[in-house]
Each structure stands twice: as structure tokens, then as C-alpha cells.
Design a protein around this motif. Structure first.
Motif, PDB file in Angstrom:
ATOM      1  N   ALA A  33     -15.282  80.752  -1.495  1.00  0.00           N
ATOM      2  CA  ALA A  33     -14.101  80.329  -0.742  1.00  0.00           C
ATOM      3  C   ALA A  33     -12.847  80.748  -1.504  1.00  0.00           C
ATOM      4  N   CYS A  34     -11.730  80.811  -0.794  1.00  0.00           N
ATOM      5  CA  CYS A  34     -10.470  81.279  -1.389  1.00  0.00           C
ATOM      6  C   CYS A  34      -9.657  80.152  -2.021  1.00  0.00           C
ATOM      7  N   PHE A  35      -9.927  78.912  -1.655  1.00  0.00           N
ATOM      8  CA  PHE A  35      -9.200  77.786  -2.241  1.00  0.00           C
ATOM      9  C   PHE A  35      -9.981  76.510  -1.988  1.00  0.00           C
ATOM     10  N   PHE A  36      -9.585  75.433  -2.650  1.00  0.00           N
ATOM     11  CA  PHE A  36     -10.160  74.123  -2.351  1.00  0.00           C
ATOM     12  C   PHE A  36      -9.060  73.074  -2.399  1.00  0.00           C
ATOM     13  N   VAL A  37      -9.241  72.029  -1.606  1.00  0.00           N
ATOM     14  CA  VAL A  37      -8.277  70.936  -1.528  1.00  0.00           C
ATOM     15  C   VAL A  37      -9.021  69.615  -1.629  1.00  0.00           C
ATOM     16  N   PHE A  38      -8.561  68.738  -2.519  1.00  0.00           N
ATOM     17  CA  PHE A  38      -9.029  67.358  -2.556  1.00  0.00           C
ATOM     18  C   PHE A  38      -7.922  66.485  -1.982  1.00  0.00           C
ATOM     19  N   SER A  39      -8.244  65.745  -0.942  1.00  0.00           N
ATOM     20  CA  SER A  39      -7.286  64.844  -0.309  1.00  0.00           C
ATOM     21  C   SER A  39      -7.731  63.406  -0.530  1.00  0.00           C
ATOM     22  N   GLY A  40      -6.855  62.608  -1.126  1.00  0.00           N
ATOM     23  CA  GLY A  40      -7.216  61.231  -1.466  1.00  0.00           C
ATOM     24  C   GLY A  40      -6.804  60.206  -0.438  1.00  0.00           C
ATOM     25  N   SER A  41      -6.849  60.577   0.850  1.00  0.00           N
ATOM     26  CA  SER A  41      -6.398  59.675   1.909  1.00  0.00           C
ATOM     27  C   SER A  41      -7.536  59.134   2.763  1.00  0.00           C
ATOM     28  N   LEU A  42      -8.787  59.272   2.322  1.00  0.00           N
ATOM     29  CA  LEU A  42      -9.926  58.817   3.112  1.00  0.00           C
ATOM     30  C   LEU A  42      -9.966  57.290   3.163  1.00  0.00           C
ATOM     31  N   LYS A  43     -10.201  56.766   4.366  1.00  0.00           N
ATOM     32  CA  LYS A  43     -10.248  55.316   4.560  1.00  0.00           C
ATOM     33  C   LYS A  43     -11.645  54.777   4.212  1.00  0.00           C
ATOM     34  N   ALA A  44     -11.729  53.469   4.161  1.00  0.00           N
ATOM     35  CA  ALA A  44     -12.984  52.812   3.832  1.00  0.00           C
ATOM     36  C   ALA A  44     -14.052  53.138   4.882  1.00  0.00           C
ATOM     37  N   GLY A  45     -15.294  53.122   4.454  1.00  0.00           N
ATOM     38  CA  GLY A  45     -16.419  53.403   5.336  1.00  0.00           C
ATOM     39  C   GLY A  45     -17.139  54.678   4.955  1.00  0.00           C
ATOM     40  N   HIS A  46     -16.431  55.617   4.357  1.00  0.00           N
ATOM     41  CA  HIS A  46     -17.017  56.867   3.904  1.00  0.00           C
ATOM     42  C   HIS A  46     -16.856  56.996   2.386  1.00  0.00           C
ATOM     43  N   LEU A  47     -17.873  57.583   1.775  1.00  0.00           N
ATOM     44  CA  LEU A  47     -17.748  57.922   0.355  1.00  0.00           C
ATOM     45  C   LEU A  47     -16.833  59.126   0.175  1.00  0.00           C
TER      46      LEU A  47
END
Length: 275
Positions: A53-67
Motif C-alpha cells: 500500500a502507498c500509505f496507512f492511517v490510524f484513526s482514534g475515533s472508533l466508538k465502543a463495541g469494536h476493538l
């Protein structure tokens, strides 16, 4: 560290290098209607096992219910994680430790995906097949910087331009491994390259006639040795060119040596091409 310190605390994004071990790679293609879609280019008649892949993004906005959640975005990968996981990820990167993220629902046990961040040895697989026009010395695994906006110098209908600089380790390994101010280093390389091009401007037509279309300069700034070598086609430049080079280059090199006395021993190779 610069990326983490300057980025939004909820988002961490980085570009990726081409992975030679991958047998396929994500690309983003524009359709006739102007929209973009993701495709994977791969080796013909070979199954896809590892996709780059050309890039990666980590987004810390995930709500409860998912790991965590993973998804492909254009030609990159996005991983949605919780704020707590983002904090742990950033700390792991600061500590240079491996980190893993399990993706799926909180109560899901089977079929989970995993994202692994791993620290590996430096990749020295670059500049393959590149040799010095001075003496044929291999430049493989030697750090270099492309110069895309180098100044051009014109004379007699010819143009000479600085295109690349290589940083070579000196044979003297006894000096401390500390770097001088990067701004001073950049200024010195630019000044030396400019002096080299200016000195050769009166000779460009003759150099062209002699088939020397790619010229190189190697400079050493050891504590007990200061000097340069210039060449083309695997041979040193002829004495008829060295007189102008001596009078122009030597003062610049000695001035740079005085200002960078605390820098480690190193060779720099300036490559110039002209038309």
C-alpha cells in the motif's frame, strides 16, 4: 517523532515505501466519469499473497463495541481504533516497541484480523546498480538525496546541473558518530556543487565533445585529510580541467571543513548532468 508531535492526536498518517517483497500493490485509478476506485496490480499469472500500500492511517475515533476496524481507502489502508488504543500505539512508537491491534467486535473470538507494527533492521536495499562515474565505485546501500530544483549554469549553449548527492562513510571509523547542524551540511553541499559547476562552465563544450555527459565530484572532510576527486566515465578528469577546479573548489572545501570540524568523517559525491 516529528509526525506524531505535529499530527492531530486522534489521527496518525504516514506514507509507505515500495515493498519489493509484495507480489501486488494497491493503486487508485480514475474512471471515465471522474470517480476514483481502488485496484490491485499484480504479477501476471501469480496469486496475490502479499499486497503493498502507498500509505496507512490510524484513526482514534472508533466508538465502543469494536476493538478496531480495517478498510482500504484509495491506495492505502485505514485502521480505526479507540482513543485508548491510539494512546498505547503512540507510546509504543516512542519506545520503539512492536505493537499489535486486534480487529473485530468486542465479544468476537473467531475470525479476527490483526494489524502488526514491527520494528525491523534498516533497509539497505537501494541504489542498486548505481556506480560512481569517478572510478566505478558501487553506490549500492549508500544514502543519497535527489536534487530536483538545483541551479542550472549555462555556457556555450550547454547546461550543467546538480542532480544528486551521496553520503559515504569515511575509512576513518575512530571519530565520534555525531552530526553537525543539518542546515550547515546542506549549505556546504550546495556551495561545493555550485563551485564545481561554475568552474566547469568554460569547458562544457569540450567535455561534451569528449563524451563526458555525466560528471561527478567526491569530497572528503576527514580531520587529517581534506580534498576532492572529479571524474567521468570511470576516469579522473584531465589536468586541463583541474586548474579551474582547484582555484574554485579548494577555498570552498577548506571553509566548509573549518565550519564542520565536529562532524563525522564522511565522503560526499555530487553528481551533475548536463545537456
Amino acid at each position: 517523532m516529528k509526525t506524531m508531535n505535529k499530527s492531530n492526536e486522534h489521527v496518525l498518517a504516514m506514507g509507505a515505501c515500495f515493498n519489493e517483497r509484495a507480489d501486488s500493490h494497491l493503486v487508485c485509478v480514475q474512471n471515465d466519469d471522474g470517480n476514483y476506485q481502488t485496484q490491485a496490480i499484480s504479477i501476471h499469472h501469480q496469486p496475490r499473497r502479499v499486497t503493498g500500500a502507498c500509505f496507512f492511517v490510524f484513526s482514534g475515533s472508533l466508538k465502543a463495541g469494536h476493538l478496531a476496524k480495517t478498510s482500504i481507502v484509495e491506495d492505502g489502508v485505514m485502521v480505526q481504533i479507540t482513543g485508548e488504543t491510539m494512546d498505547a500505539l503512540r507510546q509504543a512508537l516512542r519506545d520503539m516497541k512492536d505493537f499489535s491491534v486486534a480487529c473485530g467486535l468486542v465479544d468476537q473470538e473467531d475470525g479476527q484480523e490483526h494489524v502488526h507494527i514491527q520494528w525491523i533492521d534498516d533497509d539497505l536495499n537501494f541504489n542498486k546498480g548505481v556506480i560512481s562515474p569517478i572510478d566505478g565505485k558501487s553506490m549500492e546501500s549508500i544514502t543519497s538525496v535527489k536534487v530536483f530544483h538545483g541551479s542550472e549554469f549555462k555556457a556555450n549553449g550547454k547546461v550543467i546541473r546538480w542532480t544528486e548527492v551521496f553520503f559515504l562513510q569515511s575509512d576513518d571509523q575512530t571519530q565520534p558518530n555525531c552530526l553537525s547542524d543539518p542546515a550547515d551540511h546542506s549549505r556546504l553541499t550546495e556551495n561545493v556543487a555550485r563551485a564545481f559547476c561554475v568552474a566547469l562552465c568554460p569547458h562544457l563544450k569540450l567535455l561534451k565533445e569528449d563524451g563526458m555527459a555525466k560528471l561527478s565530484l567526491r569530497v572528503t572532510l576527514d580531520s587529517d585529510q581534506v580534498g576532492y576527486l572529479a571524474g567521468s566515465n570511470g576516469q579522473p578528469l584531465l589536468p586541463q580541467y583541474l586548474s579551474d577546479l582547484d582555484s574554485t573548489l579548494i577555498p570552498v572545501i577548506h571553509s566548509g571543513h573549518v565550519n564542520s570540524a565536529r562532524a563525522p568523517s564522511s565522503w560526499s559525491w555530487f553528481s551533475t548532468s548536463w545537456r
